[in-house]
Motif scaffolding. Sequence first.
Motif, PDB file in Angstrom:
ATOM      1  N   LYS A   1     -21.585   4.774 -18.985  1.00 33.56           N
ATOM      2  CA  LYS A   1     -19.570   4.709 -18.463  1.00 33.56           C
ATOM      3  C   LYS A   1     -19.681   4.864 -17.558  1.00 33.56           C
ATOM      4  O   LYS A   1     -18.368   4.827 -16.742  1.00 33.56           O
ATOM      5  CB  LYS A   1     -19.722   5.223 -19.658  1.00 33.56           C
ATOM      6  N   ASP A   2     -19.987   6.345 -17.521  1.00 34.17           N
ATOM      7  CA  ASP A   2     -19.468   6.904 -16.141  1.00 34.17           C
ATOM      8  C   ASP A   2     -19.415   6.382 -14.560  1.00 34.17           C
ATOM      9  O   ASP A   2     -19.888   6.694 -13.709  1.00 34.17           O
ATOM     10  CB  ASP A   2     -19.486   8.737 -16.612  1.00 34.17           C
ATOM     11  N   MET A   3     -20.024   5.507 -14.771  1.00 35.36           N
ATOM     12  CA  MET A   3     -20.760   4.953 -13.087  1.00 35.36           C
ATOM     13  C   MET A   3     -19.187   4.157 -13.439  1.00 35.36           C
ATOM     14  O   MET A   3     -19.269   2.410 -14.006  1.00 35.36           O
ATOM     15  CB  MET A   3     -21.612   4.108 -13.247  1.00 35.36           C
ATOM     16  N   THR A   4     -17.987   4.018 -12.339  1.00 39.15           N
ATOM     17  CA  THR A   4     -17.446   3.394 -12.508  1.00 39.15           C
ATOM     18  C   THR A   4     -16.466   2.803 -10.467  1.00 39.15           C
ATOM     19  O   THR A   4     -15.748   2.140 -10.560  1.00 39.15           O
ATOM     20  CB  THR A   4     -15.599   4.893 -12.613  1.00 39.15           C
TER      21      THR A   4
ATOM     22  N   ILE B   1     -31.120   9.223 -14.261  1.00 39.31           N
ATOM     23  CA  ILE B   1     -30.011   8.591 -13.769  1.00 39.31           C
ATOM     24  C   ILE B   1     -28.645  10.139 -14.157  1.00 39.31           C
ATOM     25  O   ILE B   1     -28.496  10.114 -13.596  1.00 39.31           O
ATOM     26  CB  ILE B   1     -29.941   7.829 -15.070  1.00 39.31           C
ATOM     27  N   ARG B   2     -30.135  10.231 -15.273  1.00 40.43           N
ATOM     28  CA  ARG B   2     -29.070  11.678 -16.070  1.00 40.43           C
ATOM     29  C   ARG B   2     -28.782  12.923 -14.483  1.00 40.43           C
ATOM     30  O   ARG B   2     -27.670  13.727 -14.687  1.00 40.43           O
ATOM     31  CB  ARG B   2     -29.958  12.257 -17.686  1.00 40.43           C
TER      32      ARG B   2
ATOM     33  N   TYR C   1     -25.354  11.209 -14.095  1.00 42.53           N
ATOM     34  CA  TYR C   1     -24.630  10.539 -14.896  1.00 42.53           C
ATOM     35  C   TYR C   1     -24.699  10.273 -16.367  1.00 42.53           C
ATOM     36  O   TYR C   1     -26.179  11.237 -16.689  1.00 42.53           O
ATOM     37  CB  TYR C   1     -24.501   8.570 -14.429  1.00 42.53           C
ATOM     38  N   THR C   2     -24.788   9.388 -17.291  1.00 39.19           N
ATOM     39  CA  THR C   2     -24.305   9.431 -18.747  1.00 39.19           C
ATOM     40  C   THR C   2     -25.311   8.188 -19.179  1.00 39.19           C
ATOM     41  O   THR C   2     -24.369   7.018 -19.515  1.00 39.19           O
ATOM     42  CB  THR C   2     -23.647   9.817 -19.315  1.00 39.19           C
TER      43      THR C   2
ATOM     44  N   ARG D   1     -21.545  16.615 -16.649  1.00 42.58           N
ATOM     45  CA  ARG D   1     -19.894  16.116 -16.177  1.00 42.58           C
ATOM     46  C   ARG D   1     -20.159  15.256 -15.200  1.00 42.58           C
ATOM     47  O   ARG D   1     -20.903  14.590 -15.497  1.00 42.58           O
ATOM     48  CB  ARG D   1     -20.821  17.394 -14.783  1.00 42.58           C
ATOM     49  N   LYS D   2     -18.457  14.876 -14.218  1.00 37.84           N
ATOM     50  CA  LYS D   2     -18.510  13.527 -14.179  1.00 37.84           C
ATOM     51  C   LYS D   2     -19.235  13.211 -12.964  1.00 37.84           C
ATOM     52  O   LYS D   2     -20.015  14.117 -12.354  1.00 37.84           O
ATOM     53  CB  LYS D   2     -17.197  13.840 -13.848  1.00 37.84           C
ATOM     54  N   GLY D   3     -19.206  12.196 -13.058  1.00 36.36           N
ATOM     55  CA  GLY D   3     -20.348  11.782 -11.945  1.00 36.36           C
ATOM     56  C   GLY D   3     -19.943  12.053 -10.703  1.00 36.36           C
ATOM     57  O   GLY D   3     -20.812  11.739  -9.341  1.00 36.36           O
TER      58      GLY D   3
END
Length: 87
Positions: A7-10, A56-57, A61-62, A81-83
């Motif tokens: 989800k935090d891959m934007t 990935i973590r 990222y999550t 934390r935010k990626g």
Amino acid sequence: MNTFEVKDMTCSHCSSTITKAVKARDPGATVQIDISAHRVQIESDTVPAGQWSDVIRQAGYTPVAIQDGAQAAAPAAAPVRKGCCCG
Ligand SMILES: [Cu+2]
């Protein structure tokens, strides 16, 4: 095939960060990323499937592992934390 919802891959910065992390772990791995769907698909002959969520973590990222055709479950914990700056 290992599929994750991240989800935090934007943006493309996020996807390149994840791609680099995957390639660092296994240069022969195939990575397919869909930023709008927050999907990461990894194919590797050498790295056990269970290790990719850690890769990935560690990139910041999550990941949530997705079974083929199934909806992603809610992440077990909030992101550490935010990626990326763009999030
Ligand atoms: Cu980004």
